[in-house]
Design a protein around this motif. Structure first.
Motif, PDB file in Angstrom:
ATOM      1  N   ALA A  31       0.835  -1.204   0.000  1.00 34.16           N
ATOM      2  CA  ALA A  31       0.000   0.000   0.000  1.00 34.16           C
ATOM      3  C   ALA A  31       0.866   1.249   0.000  1.00 34.16           C
ATOM      4  CB  ALA A  31      -0.937   0.001   1.212  1.00 34.16           C
ATOM      5  N   LEU A  32       1.861   1.283   0.869  1.00 31.55           N
ATOM      6  CA  LEU A  32       2.745   2.456   0.931  1.00 31.55           C
ATOM      7  C   LEU A  32       3.470   2.678  -0.386  1.00 31.55           C
ATOM      8  CD1 LEU A  32       4.203   1.976   4.514  1.00 31.55           C
ATOM      9  CD2 LEU A  32       2.610   3.746   3.764  1.00 31.55           C
ATOM     10  N   VAL A  33       4.004   1.601  -0.955  1.00 28.10           N
ATOM     11  CA  VAL A  33       4.714   1.728  -2.234  1.00 28.10           C
ATOM     12  C   VAL A  33       3.747   2.183  -3.327  1.00 28.10           C
ATOM     13  CG1 VAL A  33       5.904   0.423  -4.042  1.00 28.10           C
ATOM     14  CG2 VAL A  33       6.544   0.103  -1.645  1.00 28.10           C
ATOM     15  N   GLY A  34       2.567   1.576  -3.374  1.00 32.39           N
ATOM     16  CA  GLY A  34       1.569   1.963  -4.385  1.00 32.39           C
ATOM     17  C   GLY A  34       1.151   3.406  -4.252  1.00 32.39           C
ATOM     18  N   PHE A  35       0.923   3.851  -3.017  1.00 37.27           N
ATOM     19  CA  PHE A  35       0.512   5.238  -2.802  1.00 37.27           C
ATOM     20  C   PHE A  35       1.625   6.200  -3.183  1.00 37.27           C
ATOM     21  CE2 PHE A  35      -2.399   3.455   0.711  1.00 37.27           C
ATOM     22  CZ  PHE A  35      -3.341   3.079  -0.225  1.00 37.27           C
ATOM     23  N   ILE A  36       2.862   5.850  -2.860  1.00 37.82           N
ATOM     24  CA  ILE A  36       3.988   6.713  -3.218  1.00 37.82           C
ATOM     25  C   ILE A  36       4.132   6.799  -4.740  1.00 37.82           C
ATOM     26  CG2 ILE A  36       6.508   6.907  -3.154  1.00 37.82           C
ATOM     27  CD1 ILE A  36       6.290   5.707  -0.254  1.00 37.82           C
ATOM     28  N   HIS A  37       3.995   5.653  -5.423  1.00 39.57           N
ATOM     29  CA  HIS A  37       4.145   5.653  -6.882  1.00 39.57           C
ATOM     30  C   HIS A  37       2.998   6.380  -7.581  1.00 39.57           C
ATOM     31  CE1 HIS A  37       7.746   3.323  -7.578  1.00 39.57           C
ATOM     32  NE2 HIS A  37       7.369   2.465  -6.647  1.00 39.57           N
ATOM     33  N   THR A  38       1.801   6.336  -7.014  1.00 41.06           N
ATOM     34  CA  THR A  38       0.660   6.993  -7.667  1.00 41.06           C
ATOM     35  C   THR A  38       0.498   8.450  -7.246  1.00 41.06           C
ATOM     36  OG1 THR A  38      -0.855   6.171  -5.971  1.00 41.06           O
ATOM     37  CG2 THR A  38      -0.637   4.863  -7.990  1.00 41.06           C
ATOM     38  N   MET A  39       1.213   8.872  -6.230  1.00 42.48           N
ATOM     39  CA  MET A  39       1.059  10.242  -5.745  1.00 42.48           C
ATOM     40  C   MET A  39       1.298  11.295  -6.835  1.00 42.48           C
ATOM     41  SD  MET A  39      -0.089  11.944  -3.258  1.00 42.48           S
ATOM     42  CE  MET A  39      -0.236  10.641  -2.071  1.00 42.48           C
ATOM     43  N   PRO A  40       2.333  11.172  -7.695  1.00 38.60           N
ATOM     44  CA  PRO A  40       2.492  12.188  -8.745  1.00 38.60           C
ATOM     45  C   PRO A  40       1.254  12.283  -9.647  1.00 38.60           C
ATOM     46  CG  PRO A  40       4.500  10.903  -8.559  1.00 38.60           C
ATOM     47  CD  PRO A  40       3.462  10.229  -7.697  1.00 38.60           C
ATOM     48  N   PHE A  41       0.689  11.140 -10.022  1.00 35.23           N
ATOM     49  CA  PHE A  41      -0.519  11.126 -10.858  1.00 35.23           C
ATOM     50  C   PHE A  41      -1.683  11.767 -10.109  1.00 35.23           C
ATOM     51  CE2 PHE A  41      -4.537   8.943 -11.805  1.00 35.23           C
ATOM     52  CZ  PHE A  41      -4.705   9.337 -13.120  1.00 35.23           C
TER      53      PHE A  41
END
Length: 161
Positions: free
Chosen positions: A92-102
């Motif tokens: 979840a943390l990795v996914g949220f970090i990766h999607t944050m720019p979008f």
């Protein structure tokens, strides 16, 4: 947008479903800080944390994997633990970090779109108000001319309006 990959509506909705599932694994998180300690003291504290996890999940095997969020060079950003739900928290943390720019780009685009829509609505309201005022003025002129025509017709002998 930051990412040039084209994402379909279905993929976005799939991600939202998965993100909500993963988010449920992170129950009421909070940022915390330890006191200043040596590495050995931090390790001793973490040993206590591991023991608390084992108490909470007595069915855990003797050997477990440690889940974490890592960056370049093997730098650990966050340990999420070794419990059965730890992997989902790390994902979840990795996914949220990766999607944050979008998500941030989307938020900025939405705010800008709202501003454009608001400006366009104001422009249309002003235009319509000006048209209404112009139409009222034209109707007043027409009414005045009708009155003048009736008066003129009444001035002609034998011609009744």
């Amino acid at each position: 947008m930051t990412d040039t990959t084209i994402v379909t509506k279905e993929q976005m909705l799939e991600y939202v479903t998965e993100a909500r599932r993963l988010l449920a694994r992170v129950q009421d998180p909070m940022w915390a800080i330890s006191p200043e300690q040596t590495d050995a003291e931090h390790l001793a504290d973490y040993e206590k944390t591991l023991a608390k996890t084992r108490e909470a999940f007595p069915e855990m095997e003797g050997k477990t994997v440690m889940n974490m969020v890592m960056g370049d060079g093997g730098i650990v950003y966050a340990f999420t633990g070794h419990s059965p739900t730890s992997a989902d928290r790390a994902k979840a943390l990795v996914g949220f970090i990766h999607t944050m720019p979008f998500l941030l780009d989307t938020l900025v685009a939405w705010v800008e779109q709202q501003e454009q829509h608001s400006a366009r609505v104001s422009e249309l309201l002003q235009h319509n108000s000006a048209q209404l005022t112009e139409n009222r003025a034209q109707r007043a002129i027409i009414q005045q001319q009708k009155t003048q025509i009736v008066w003129l017709l009444n001035q002609i002998p034998g011609a009744a309006a």
